[in-house]
Design an enzyme around this catalytic site. Sequence first.
Site, PDB file in Angstrom:
ATOM      1  CB  VAL A 452      -0.955   0.022   1.219  1.00  0.00           C
ATOM      2  CG1 VAL A 452      -1.969  -1.079   1.131  1.00  0.00           C
ATOM      3  CG2 VAL A 452      -0.182  -0.088   2.529  1.00  0.00           C
ATOM      4  CG  ASP A 453       1.328   5.702  -2.003  1.00  0.00           C
ATOM      5  OD1 ASP A 453       2.536   5.850  -1.786  1.00  0.00           O
ATOM      6  OD2 ASP A 453       0.540   6.651  -2.183  1.00  0.00           O
ATOM      7  CE  LYS A 454       3.248   9.085   4.269  1.00  0.00           C
ATOM      8  NZ  LYS A 454       2.247  10.187   4.336  1.00  0.00           N
ATOM      9  CB  THR A 455       0.664  10.186   0.039  1.00  0.00           C
ATOM     10  OG1 THR A 455       1.821  10.387   0.837  1.00  0.00           O
ATOM     11  CG2 THR A 455      -0.056  11.504  -0.177  1.00  0.00           C
TER      12      THR A 455
END
Length: 765
Positions: A452-455
């Site tokens: 998963v990407d954070k932003t």
Amino acid sequence: MSTTEYTCPMHPEVRQDGPGTCPTCGMALEPAGGDGADHADGHDGHAHHDSTPTTQTSASDGVEYTCPMHPEIRQIGPGTCPKCGMALEPVKASDATGPDPELADMTRRFWIAAALAVPVMVLSMLFPIVSALEDLIPMAVSQWIQFALATPVVFWAAAPFFRRGWDSLRHRSLNMFTLVSMGTGAAYLYSVFALLFPGIFPETMYMHGRPEVYFEASAVIVALVALGQVLELRARESTSGAIRSLMDLAPATARRVADDGTETEVHLDDLQVGDAVRVRPGEKIPVDGTVLEGRCAVDESMVTGESLPVTKAQGDEVVGGTVAGSGTLLVRADKLGAESMLSRIVDMVADAQRSRAPIQSVVDKVSAVFVPTVIAIALVAVVVWLLVGPDPRLTHALVAGVSVLIIACPCALGLATPMSIMVGVGRGAREGVLIRDAQALEAMEKVDTVVVDKTGTLTEGSPAVTDVVLTGSLTREDALRVAAAVESSSEHPLGVAVVAAAKDADLTVPEVTDFTSDAGGGVSGTVDGREAKVGNLTFVGASAGGADELQSRADELRADGATAVFLAVDGEVEAILAIADPVKETTPGALAALHDQGVRVVMLTGDNRTTAEAVARKLGIDEVHADVQPEDKASVVNDLTDQGRTVAMAGDGVNDAPALAAARVGLAMGTGTDVAMESAGITLLSGDLGGIARARSLSHATMRNIRENLVFAFIYNAIGIPVAAGVLYPFSGILLSPMLAAAAMALSSVSVILNALRLRVTALA
């Protein structure tokens, strides 16, 4: 050694070194002239595989296409693979727009075939049952009407299927189109024979005074297969949307600055390495390069995923496609065209998309064994009936052979996958899971690692005030009011977050006068007659004695992933504002659900390590990769794949596009960019990671349904083919007529469709 280049008279875009046959129409190739020198792509033109002719051509002659399943198949211009019948795809990414001509053609063939097949089916099925209708249209008239309606379906709508079937025979690579063409052709030819020469058929094969005809079988087969092709082509055409969205990020022109300082607007293609270009506030940076002069906060979220802008000054590198903030930059062009980061991302997305094997490949693999077996059974049935069958032997032999081909025509087999996919996609839409890639739906059930990407994925994707630490005499409300008043004249995203926090608290923001801005420092102004400053500690002018304590408080906020902004009024620091990208409310529950399903969660972000690890600690992330560039994101996904993991990637930005495409399953946030959604196979419409768990449950249900359909189709064929061949005749006198074979074929298709429709009400975990 030089060779002669050959081309097809009917398809001049097909070219190869040496003689052979055209993979599109099968015609013998003719010399095209010239000395047949090696092509620009470095191949020598002899890249043959399993005697299948391939075409190696230079890009200057046109767009080169290849088959995802058989990469040795190459030709100039679109077409179909002579081995599996799949539509070819461009080798290189292109921003070309416009409708896919093959999709438009197949859609037209489907609708016309369906429109003609429906009345044929009504005439053949309904009229013999309802005797009153026969008085309206006699059987002989009905059969001639069926012939008139079915003929254009077979000779025009089914023409691509017959070509593919013929190609499969020529190249000894039997597939679904082999049986489709043989079954359709056999049903049609038998029906024409019965229509024109009814006297040679025994009376036992008569109904209402004439031999049965099976025009409806051929027409319906063509319509169903055409529908499957339309669905496949439509899904594959959508993959080009990611390429177009990515290319749209780069501006078409740039403002080139000459040595004498004059500025000229030129097309991006006219720039050369070393040229200086001017970038004004709010404009997209046109090139990858180095800042020569100026200072500006650059929004790199589209490329790096970082939600906060990054200040760029002399000597800093910038990336094409990012957006300049309130300052002006003079940038030296260092990388252009194919060397730019945006172009590399485009190629990575295109390569990853083309590398995926289509879900329908399992049907073709089975057909490689199933098709020749069916043909052999039909031939054996004809020979046996001719040798030992009752009179009239030729008629009985013909009936048996045609019945085998009709009952074995893989409509149920062909529908097993697309029908379940269609219903599953509809069910997913109701659950907030938009599936645009059937392969992703298939692979989702095997996913054991979610990256998963954070932003914008774990977090909201935009900065917000998460805390106000008071260090002076002002109250929290007063500190927000004063800070918002100063920041109201600023365009910086941190300032926007402060103003938004004041509005959310229903505070009245006073007017500011004497506003000034210091790039990289902060902003200042007069509020209610008092001097107010908002910015870093040096800018606001903290006293030497209190600076250490204030810095320590700020470091605590930074440890939680926030940016610390100081507020000073009349020289005294009154508050520290913590600004961060807050975690979505639904994220903790979604991650807990994934952990309950045994899925490992890996966070991959372009953010700094301090912020990334702070978020990971809060959420219980299993593994963290921070400070990751776009190219590295795809590499991390590939590394996890090489470790034997089935990886799903969830992201929302352009920086995530290569990783989304490289992962076995790409999951885009519906609140993210168009590029991310175009690159991903599944979009979570609400931007809620809880959709990942729902998508896995839906994948399990859909794939189970597909397997049920395939098992049913094969059991049906295992029983129906021997009966059609006449194995029961010696014991019971039962000989399956082509009419009953066609009805059984239709019944199998209906059964598959009904089973697929169960997905609408299947409970999801």
